[in-house]
Design an enzyme around this catalytic site. Structure first.
Site, PDB file in Angstrom:
ATOM      1  N   ARG A  77       0.828  -1.153  -0.007  1.00  0.00           N
ATOM      2  CA  ARG A  77      -0.005   0.240  -0.005  1.00  0.00           C
ATOM      3  C   ARG A  77       0.731   1.266  -0.043  1.00  0.00           C
ATOM      4  O   ARG A  77       0.565   2.170  -0.954  1.00  0.00           O
ATOM      5  CB  ARG A  77      -1.037  -0.056   1.088  1.00  0.00           C
ATOM      6  CG  ARG A  77      -1.983   1.171   0.900  1.00  0.00           C
ATOM      7  CD  ARG A  77      -3.067   1.001   2.158  1.00  0.00           C
ATOM      8  NE  ARG A  77      -4.214   2.114   1.789  1.00  0.00           N
ATOM      9  CZ  ARG A  77      -4.104   3.296   1.956  1.00  0.00           C
ATOM     10  NH1 ARG A  77      -3.042   3.603   2.313  1.00  0.00           N
ATOM     11  NH2 ARG A  77      -5.217   4.243   1.486  1.00  0.00           N
ATOM     12  N   LYS A  78       1.826   1.435   0.727  1.00  0.00           N
ATOM     13  CA  LYS A  78       2.870   2.595   1.074  1.00  0.00           C
ATOM     14  C   LYS A  78       3.353   2.779  -0.326  1.00  0.00           C
ATOM     15  O   LYS A  78       3.304   3.873  -0.923  1.00  0.00           O
ATOM     16  CB  LYS A  78       3.511   2.481   2.074  1.00  0.00           C
ATOM     17  CG  LYS A  78       4.397   3.871   2.128  1.00  0.00           C
ATOM     18  CD  LYS A  78       5.457   3.650   3.574  1.00  0.00           C
ATOM     19  CE  LYS A  78       6.038   5.135   3.554  1.00  0.00           C
ATOM     20  NZ  LYS A  78       7.089   5.064   4.850  1.00  0.00           N
TER      21      LYS A  78
END
Length: 139
Positions: free
Chosen positions: A98-99
């Site tokens: 996600r990051k």
């Protein structure tokens, strides 16, 4: 008695077939080009959102312990027997993306097929089955 927002869970689970289809098509037609790179990137991002949203609804609805991260959402739902260990392992790897996908998108390698892209469609479909089975059992 628990209040589990089954409608919102189901809406998110219903997005899985299109996400899985997009990933399958990207893998089958992979040419290292921008279009399939962007399809893969968006499908991975949507997959993360689906599994973390569903996990959050389950955690809230069944009053499980509070999650401190996306990884924790996957761990808690696995500990509560929502999903199999095999599904958990892949989804844990997924949410760790996600990051890089959302915050560091400018560095994302769009011209390389990510290893999760080929296994994720089946895992997402199994996740949906696991969640629906869990809901039937618990409610």
């Amino acid at each position: 008695m628990y209040y589990v927002n089954q409608e919102q869970i189901e809406r998110r689970l219903n997005a899985i077939p299109e996400i899985a289809s997009g990933l399958r098509q990207a893998v089958e037609s992979w040419d290292g080009g921008l279009i399939f790179g962007l399809v893969q990137e968006r499908a991975l991002h949507l997959a993360i959102e689906v599994v973390t949203d569903v996990g959050s609804y389950l955690i809230d609805g069944f009053i499980m312990r509070d999650a401190s991260s996306y990884e924790d959402i996957m761990d808690i739902t696995h500990e509560e027997k929502v999903m199999t260990s095999e599904v958990h392992t892949v989804l844990l790897e997924l949410v760790r993306l996600r990051k890089p996908l959302v915050q560091e998108y400018y560095d994302w390698e769009r011209h390389t097929l990510h290893p999760l892209s080929s296994v994720l469609p089946d895992v997402l479909e199994q996740f949906a089955v696991n969640v629906r089975d869990y809901l039937k059992q618990e409610l």
